[in-house]
Design a protein around this motif. Structure first.
Motif, PDB file in Angstrom:
ATOM      1  N   TRP A  80      21.498  39.670 -29.167  1.00  0.00           N
ATOM      2  CA  TRP A  80      21.575  38.596 -28.160  1.00  0.00           C
ATOM      3  C   TRP A  80      20.476  37.585 -28.465  1.00  0.00           C
ATOM      4  O   TRP A  80      19.439  37.530 -27.814  1.00  0.00           O
ATOM      5  N   THR A  81      20.716  36.748 -29.450  1.00  0.00           N
ATOM      6  CA  THR A  81      19.703  35.864 -30.022  1.00  0.00           C
ATOM      7  C   THR A  81      19.651  34.492 -29.357  1.00  0.00           C
ATOM      8  O   THR A  81      18.867  33.638 -29.785  1.00  0.00           O
ATOM      9  N   SER A  82      20.443  34.266 -28.345  1.00  0.00           N
ATOM     10  CA  SER A  82      20.544  32.923 -27.765  1.00  0.00           C
ATOM     11  C   SER A  82      19.235  32.435 -27.157  1.00  0.00           C
ATOM     12  O   SER A  82      18.916  31.243 -27.227  1.00  0.00           O
ATOM     13  N   SER A  83      18.457  33.344 -26.560  1.00  0.00           N
ATOM     14  CA  SER A  83      17.224  32.897 -25.904  1.00  0.00           C
ATOM     15  C   SER A  83      16.217  32.315 -26.883  1.00  0.00           C
ATOM     16  O   SER A  83      15.353  31.524 -26.502  1.00  0.00           O
ATOM     17  N   ALA A  84      16.321  32.695 -28.150  1.00  0.00           N
ATOM     18  CA  ALA A  84      15.380  32.194 -29.154  1.00  0.00           C
ATOM     19  C   ALA A  84      15.547  30.701 -29.418  1.00  0.00           C
ATOM     20  O   ALA A  84      14.608  30.040 -29.862  1.00  0.00           O
ATOM     21  N   VAL A  85      16.733  30.178 -29.141  1.00  0.00           N
ATOM     22  CA  VAL A  85      17.019  28.785 -29.519  1.00  0.00           C
ATOM     23  C   VAL A  85      17.591  27.963 -28.365  1.00  0.00           C
ATOM     24  O   VAL A  85      18.100  26.867 -28.572  1.00  0.00           O
ATOM     25  N   ASP A  86      17.493  28.475 -27.150  1.00  0.00           N
ATOM     26  CA  ASP A  86      18.167  27.837 -26.014  1.00  0.00           C
ATOM     27  C   ASP A  86      17.741  26.384 -25.813  1.00  0.00           C
ATOM     28  O   ASP A  86      18.573  25.508 -25.581  1.00  0.00           O
ATOM     29  N   LEU A  87      16.440  26.117 -25.889  1.00  0.00           N
ATOM     30  CA  LEU A  87      15.970  24.750 -25.665  1.00  0.00           C
ATOM     31  C   LEU A  87      16.463  23.794 -26.748  1.00  0.00           C
ATOM     32  O   LEU A  87      16.812  22.640 -26.463  1.00  0.00           O
ATOM     33  N   PHE A  88      16.520  24.247 -27.989  1.00  0.00           N
ATOM     34  CA  PHE A  88      17.026  23.408 -29.071  1.00  0.00           C
ATOM     35  C   PHE A  88      18.522  23.150 -28.907  1.00  0.00           C
ATOM     36  O   PHE A  88      19.013  22.059 -29.217  1.00  0.00           O
ATOM     37  N   VAL A  89      19.277  24.138 -28.437  1.00  0.00           N
ATOM     38  CA  VAL A  89      20.705  23.940 -28.151  1.00  0.00           C
ATOM     39  C   VAL A  89      20.875  22.846 -27.108  1.00  0.00           C
ATOM     40  O   VAL A  89      21.699  21.930 -27.259  1.00  0.00           O
ATOM     41  N   SER A  90      20.095  22.921 -26.034  1.00  0.00           N
ATOM     42  CA  SER A  90      20.190  21.915 -24.974  1.00  0.00           C
ATOM     43  C   SER A  90      19.842  20.523 -25.498  1.00  0.00           C
ATOM     44  O   SER A  90      20.517  19.530 -25.170  1.00  0.00           O
ATOM     45  N   TYR A  91      18.805  20.456 -26.324  1.00  0.00           N
ATOM     46  CA  TYR A  91      18.334  19.150 -26.805  1.00  0.00           C
ATOM     47  C   TYR A  91      19.282  18.541 -27.828  1.00  0.00           C
ATOM     48  O   TYR A  91      19.650  17.356 -27.728  1.00  0.00           O
ATOM     49  N   TYR A  92      19.688  19.327 -28.825  1.00  0.00           N
ATOM     50  CA  TYR A  92      20.460  18.763 -29.933  1.00  0.00           C
ATOM     51  C   TYR A  92      21.950  18.644 -29.638  1.00  0.00           C
ATOM     52  O   TYR A  92      22.625  17.766 -30.182  1.00  0.00           O
ATOM     53  N   PHE A  93      22.497  19.502 -28.779  1.00  0.00           N
ATOM     54  CA  PHE A  93      23.933  19.438 -28.497  1.00  0.00           C
ATOM     55  C   PHE A  93      24.260  18.645 -27.242  1.00  0.00           C
ATOM     56  O   PHE A  93      25.340  18.052 -27.148  1.00  0.00           O
ATOM     57  N   PHE A  94      23.337  18.626 -26.280  1.00  0.00           N
ATOM     58  CA  PHE A  94      23.654  17.983 -25.010  1.00  0.00           C
ATOM     59  C   PHE A  94      22.649  16.914 -24.607  1.00  0.00           C
ATOM     60  O   PHE A  94      22.688  16.410 -23.496  1.00  0.00           O
ATOM     61  N   GLY A  95      21.729  16.552 -25.524  1.00  0.00           N
ATOM     62  CA  GLY A  95      20.904  15.367 -25.345  1.00  0.00           C
ATOM     63  C   GLY A  95      19.624  15.533 -24.573  1.00  0.00           C
ATOM     64  O   GLY A  95      18.841  14.583 -24.478  1.00  0.00           O
ATOM     65  N   SER A  96      19.347  16.720 -24.012  1.00  0.00           N
ATOM     66  CA  SER A  96      18.127  16.897 -23.243  1.00  0.00           C
ATOM     67  C   SER A  96      17.779  18.373 -23.124  1.00  0.00           C
ATOM     68  O   SER A  96      18.662  19.201 -22.859  1.00  0.00           O
ATOM     69  N   ALA A  97      16.496  18.675 -23.275  1.00  0.00           N
ATOM     70  CA  ALA A  97      16.048  20.060 -23.088  1.00  0.00           C
ATOM     71  C   ALA A  97      16.242  20.511 -21.648  1.00  0.00           C
ATOM     72  O   ALA A  97      16.326  21.706 -21.365  1.00  0.00           O
TER      73      ALA A  97
END
Length: 472
Positions: free
Chosen positions: A247-264
């Motif tokens: 369950w590796t999602s927590s390691a990159v959650d902020l980057f997912v929010s920033y790069y895919f949806f425009g804001s952390a």
């Protein structure tokens, strides 16, 4: 109003509030570190694979630190109490070490930054262990009433979740492109709150119960023999470890929010989307389990968790609204799994005693603790995988700085980011179901075993009533 002990409590109200407040501060410390550390390190100009290797090293220390401190805790006795002196140390060193971990000087070389992280994390983890073992022991010294203990601890877990929510929401806003705070400034602010919350219990709690130290110890050989003989302990914790490590999602959650949806800040919406179904579901779990077998509910929820995570992977990047809807949908089975995941240890303990005559609950709960530590390897695993997708090192003190410098990642790197965030957890959740296929314990059978173990019925009476699948 005076703080008095009621007829139904050995503890005073102020004691309990201080105890719960401590868990809120402790929850803030853990959630801030686990939620922000990977992002912070990747924004310090360190290569992703180097961060991953360093995190493996410190996580291995994390796995064994509880055992080491457990030995120290048993042998070192301070004047002033069994647990309280340790908590007075913890309330200072946990906030201080949290600030130090997130204060890597910018002028250091990447290798020296990595060394700062490794050493400071080891000290932080040691400080956190000092905060953790004594607080759980403290409740046994505050009251001898097991029902009161259970009630205090149940509310403490809720208080810890409040700390997680507060820390995640505040920290995400502060380091986002809207907040503009650096990680070190955010750590200092949150550490101050942690200290204030962890302070009261050291002065309000009373160690009124005389505790006889238990000398129950197990050799590595005895632990291995018990685990090998208890097939349901093996099967359940294989599921727990596989699903947790992947369950590796927590390691990159902020980057997912920033790069895919425009804001952390989108990660705060994600958390709310996850929290609402869980908040509705959790209070109803006791009622649900009166009508549904626990393992069946857990197993089908685990299947749905994998299915809905695949749904997020294939459809989540189309729009923010669809992403939040899918996350909310996934949080329903996820809430069931998270609520029930550690309730199976007592069941396998009853099976172990019934089948072997050995009541080795200490070993079973040691396996639970070890597994809980082991799944923290999910973060470095996620980084190792991300390293295969040409992720470029970043140098920024916050997401505001990242936005100002317009730092981008390649399409390949973003593809890897989404794989680590959703595909790897989905595959892991599916693979983890395999050992559960052989898990045959059901509520009715566990109750029969518990009754036999307690002497309420004979062993032969229990065997006669057990489900046939358990006798194969």
């Amino acid at each position: 109003m005076a703080d008095t002990t009621s007829n139904t409590h050995q503890t005073g109200f102020g004691e309990r509030v201080g105890f719960w407040s401590y868990f809120t501060g402790q929850g803030m410390a853990m959630s801030f570190l686990t939620g922000m550390l990977t992002t912070y390190l990747l924004m310090n100009g360190i290569a992703v694979t180097q961060v991953a290797f360093a995190m493996v090293a410190v996580k291995l220390w994390d796995v064994f630190s509880d055992t080491i401190f457990g030995i120290i805790f048993d042998r070192v006795h301070f004047r002033g109490g069994r647990s309280i002196p340790w908590l007075r140390i913890a309330m200072i060193v946990v906030p201080v070490m949290t600030v130090i971990v997130f204060s890597i000087p910018a002028f250091l070389s990447p290798g020296t930054k990595l060394l700062w992280f490794v050493l400071s994390y080891i000290f932080w983890d040691t400080a956190y262990t000092i905060s953790d073992v004594p607080i759980y022991n403290l409740v046994t010294l505050m009251t001898s009433d097991t029902n009161e203990r259970n009630g205090i601890l149940a509310f403490a877990r809720m208080a810890a979740l409040v700390g997680v929510f507060i820390s995640t929401m505040l920290a995400t806003f502060m380091v986002s492109e809207r907040g503009g705070f650096s990680f070190s400034q955010t750590a200092l602010a949150l550490a101050t709150v942690m200290f204030i919350l962890m302070l009261p219990v050291s002065f309000t709690a009373k160690e009124r119960v005389h505790q006889v130290d238990a000398n129950e110890k197990y050799s590595l050989r005895e632990i291995w023999q018990y685990v090998k003989s208890n097939k349901y302990l093996q099967r359940y914790y294989l599921y727990y470890i596989i699903s947790g490590v992947t369950w590796t999602s927590s390691a990159v959650d902020l980057f997912v929010s920033y790069y895919f949806f425009g804001s952390a800040l989108v990660s705060t919406l994600t958390m709310i989307a996850m929290a609402i179904p869980m908040a509705i579901l959790s209070p109803l779990m006791g009622i649900i389990l009166k009508h549904v077998d626990k393992f069946r509910l857990f197993f089908w929820s685990a299947i749905l968790l994998s299915v809905t995570t695949f749904m997020v992977y294939f459809g989540g990047t189309h729009s923010l609204m669809l992403y939040l809807i899918l996350i909310s949908l996934r949080s329903i089975p996820q809430g069931v799994v998270l609520t029930l995941n550690l309730t199976f240890t007592p069941d396998v303990v009853e099976y172990g005693k019934f089948s072997s005559g050995i009541d080795a609950r200490g070993i079973a709960f040691a396996v639970q603790s070890f597994s809980g530590k082991l799944i923290s390897l999910a973060q470095p695993l996620g980084l190792f995988v991300l390293g295969f997708f040409a992720w470029q090192p970043l140098q920024a003190s916050s997401f505001a700085a990242l936005e100002h410098e317009a730092v981008t990642q390649s399409a390949t790197a973003l593809s890897g980011l989404w794989v680590v965030s959703q595909l790897l957890p989905a595959i892991g959740a599916a693979v983890a179901l395999i050992p559960l296929l052989g898990y045959q314990l059901r509520d009715k059978d566990v109750q029969l075993m518990a009754d036999a173990n307690a002497g309420k019925i004979s062993h032969d009476e229990a065997v006669a009533k057990l489900s046939p699948r358990l006798l194969k």
